[in-house]
Scaffold this motif. Structure first.
Motif, short mmCIF file in Angstrom:
data_model
loop_
_atom_site.label_atom_id
_atom_site.label_comp_id
_atom_site.label_asym_id
_atom_site.label_seq_id
_atom_site.Cartn_x
_atom_site.Cartn_y
_atom_site.Cartn_z
N ASP A 162 0.63 -1.17 0.13
CA ASP A 162 0.07 0.07 0.01
C ASP A 162 1.09 1.06 0.04
O ASP A 162 1.27 1.57 0.94
N ALA A 163 1.05 1.76 -1.01
CA ALA A 163 2.21 2.85 -1.25
C ALA A 163 1.49 4.21 -0.61
O ALA A 163 2.43 4.98 -0.18
N ALA A 164 0.17 4.33 -0.40
CA ALA A 164 -0.25 5.49 0.47
C ALA A 164 0.02 5.07 1.84
O ALA A 164 0.66 6.13 2.43
N LEU A 398 -0.87 -0.83 -10.96
CA LEU A 398 -2.07 -0.96 -9.68
C LEU A 398 -2.27 -2.24 -9.59
O LEU A 398 -2.60 -3.18 -10.50
N ALA A 399 -2.27 -2.79 -8.21
CA ALA A 399 -2.75 -4.34 -7.97
C ALA A 399 -4.13 -4.45 -8.35
O ALA A 399 -4.62 -5.31 -8.81
N PRO A 401 -7.43 -1.69 -9.34
CA PRO A 401 -7.88 -0.14 -9.15
C PRO A 401 -9.16 0.10 -8.28
O PRO A 401 -9.16 1.14 -7.81
N GLU A 402 -10.14 -1.01 -8.11
CA GLU A 402 -11.07 -0.85 -7.36
C GLU A 402 -10.65 -0.54 -5.85
O GLU A 402 -11.48 -0.14 -5.33
N ARG A 403 -9.66 -0.98 -5.45
CA ARG A 403 -9.34 -0.81 -4.02
C ARG A 403 -8.73 0.46 -3.90
O ARG A 403 -8.26 0.78 -2.58
N VAL A 404 -8.36 1.17 -4.84
CA VAL A 404 -7.73 2.61 -4.36
C VAL A 404 -8.67 3.63 -3.84
O VAL A 404 -9.92 3.62 -4.33
N THR A 405 -8.66 3.90 -2.81
CA THR A 405 -9.55 5.11 -2.01
C THR A 405 -8.92 6.57 -2.09
O THR A 405 -7.57 6.42 -1.92
N TRP A 406 -9.85 7.42 -1.94
CA TRP A 406 -9.30 8.67 -2.08
C TRP A 406 -9.84 9.50 -0.79
O TRP A 406 -10.91 9.26 -0.37
N ALA A 407 -9.00 10.41 -0.33
CA ALA A 407 -9.73 11.17 1.00
C ALA A 407 -10.87 12.13 0.66
O ALA A 407 -10.80 12.65 -0.62
N THR A 408 -11.57 12.33 1.34
CA THR A 408 -12.97 13.44 1.11
C THR A 408 -12.34 14.80 1.76
O THR A 408 -11.55 14.71 2.51
N LEU A 417 -3.61 2.59 -1.64
CA LEU A 417 -2.84 2.38 -2.97
C LEU A 417 -2.34 1.27 -3.22
O LEU A 417 -0.99 1.20 -3.07
N PRO A 418 -3.09 0.19 -3.43
CA PRO A 418 -2.37 -1.03 -3.41
C PRO A 418 -1.40 -1.28 -5.02
O PRO A 418 -2.07 -1.22 -5.83
N LEU A 419 -0.42 -1.25 -4.75
CA LEU A 419 0.52 -1.48 -5.94
C LEU A 419 1.28 -2.92 -5.97
O LEU A 419 1.96 -3.40 -4.88
N ARG A 420 1.48 -3.14 -7.20
CA ARG A 420 2.14 -4.55 -7.44
C ARG A 420 3.43 -4.24 -7.77
O ARG A 420 3.68 -3.61 -8.79
#
Length: 422
Positions: A162-164, A398-399, A401-408, A417-420
């Motif tokens: 998780d790069a974030a 991207l491992a 794309p659907e699991r990437v979440t963004w701050a509100t 940010l799951p990265l392979r």
């Protein structure tokens, strides 16, 4: 009054200016972004750019009754005009929420200098400039680079990271902690402060005020530690600093520390994460930067333009008609620098990421008197973070794309940010 007396008094007496005008936040699905927008909704966090593009065409200054009433300009020229207009717009409130700071806080505001109005703003900002020069920032680069490599070392051997969470967030936390002289192990607390201040805008007002009190209790603890053990850092500098021949008011010291802690972490954390997200999903850009590392400074500016993390806020000073809309005193203005950066009237191919863009006068660091005082620091952290990542992981994607979440809220960046990498 001695320095110790100043801060002892602050720790015992609550600031009676904090309770402000409280308005109910209306949350839930947006009926029409032109008349009912909400930057706290999940679709805005996930991808605000199509919404902004649509508004720019049919309603360039949108309105909502939420948050007690707010406006959203989406054209560069409008965002810029408001940012420079200190006669009609106040900076005493910079986060659109259900709490408006009291008028008594002006002209300093709760977190000077970004919450300060002229003429006080100039003096509050000038205090910080020596700490954020290119020379001072350059001295921080070797330690920042070593820290990035240390983070990467911990990720070795994993296929997906998780790069974030495991990389981007830790870099500004460590840099700001070192600058302020805070214990680096307090990083998890910093994250809680950031999320409460910037993402918790829909929490009950009492809960938001409680979270703010917890932040300032932490800062008071650090101030008292510095009073007992002065050292060469920003906290001691602020304690000893003077304006108009007098030492800073305690609220000024603590407020500026809060600004540096919150804004200094989340903005850079978000910029690093968004940049890695783009490179992970755009292999042509990633491969080009790996093969042409000298292009990174130019590419970095384009990533800042395209994924500018920060949206600021202003308050309308008085009833007026501004460019065809009837604004009321104390209406919020959501000052979207990301929307300004995507305005096709100001940027060619505004909706595209062009990593070799030569002319790039973006607004990622703000416009007007409040342009980010820490821009040199943020650029250094972003550049070093990307250089180290690309050096150690030249091939990643991207491992899921659907699991990437963004701050509100008003600072947008990846939170997961799951990265392979393997």
């Amino acid at each position: 009054m001695t320095v110790d007396d100043r801060f002892t008094q602050l720790s015992k007496e609550p600031d009676d200016r904090m309770p402000a005008i409280i308005n109910e936040v209306v949350t839930g699905p947006v009926s029409d972004w032109a008349t009912d927008f909400s930057h706290a909704e999940p679709e805005w966090a996930a991808d605000p750019y199509p919404i902004q593009d649509d508004l720019r065409q049919r309603c360039p200054i949108a309105h909502t009754d939420r948050f007690g009433g707010a406006w959203l300009p989406t054209r560069y020229e409008d965002v810029s005009a408001i940012a420079y207009d200190t006669e009609n717009f106040s900076s005493r409130a910079i986060i659109v929420s259900n709490v408006r700071p009291s008028l008594d806080l002006a002209p300093m505001g709760a977190v000077p200098p970004i919450s300060s109005d002229p003429p006080f703003h100039q003096h509050a900002r000038k205090l910080l400039l020596p700490a954020f020069t290119k020379t001072r920032v350059a001295a921080l680069e070797p330690a920042t680079r070593a820290f990035c490599h240390g983070l990467i070392d911990k990720l070795q051997g994993q296929e997906v990271v998780d790069a974030a969470h495991d990389y981007a967030q830790h870099i500004p936390m460590r840099v700001i902690a070192d600058m302020l002289g805070f214990p680096p192990e307090d990083g998890p607390q910093f994250r809680e402060f950031v999320e409460s201040a910037l993402e918790g805008i829909n929490l009950p007002p009492e809960q938001r005020l409680q979270s703010s009190n917890e932040l300032f209790d932490y800062l008071m603890k650090q101030i008292h530690d510095h009073l007992d053990n002065p050292r060469d850092d920003l906290t001691t500098y602020l304690i000893d600093a003077e304006i108009f021949g007098r030492k800073l008011e305690p609220n000024h010291v603590a407020g500026t520390m809060a600004l540096l802690l919150i804004a200094g972490i989340d903005t850079t954390w978000s910029a690093i994460g968004a940049s890695l997200w783009h490179l992970a999903k755009t292999p042509a850009d990633r491969r080009r930067l790996v093969s042409q590392p000298d292009l990174l400074p130019t590419a970095m500016e384009e990533l800042l333009r395209a994924f500018a993390p920060v949206t600021m806020a202003r308050l309308v000073k008085h009833d007026m008609n501004w460019r065809g809309v009837d604004m009321k005193a104390d209406d919020w203005i959501l000052l979207s620098f990301p929307a300004a950066n995507r305005d096709p009237a100001h940027f060619d191919r505004a909706g595209e990421v062009v990593i070799d863009r030569e002319v790039n006068r973006h607004a990622a660091f703000g416009l007007g008197i409040h342009r980010c005082v820490g821009s040199h620091l943020a650029r250094m952290e972003l550049r070093v973070a990307l250089e180290v990542w690309l050096e150690r992981f030249p091939d990643f994607e991207l491992a899921d794309p659907e699991r990437v979440t963004w701050a509100t809220g008003q600072v947008r960046g990846p939170r997961t940010l799951p990265l392979r990498i393997g």
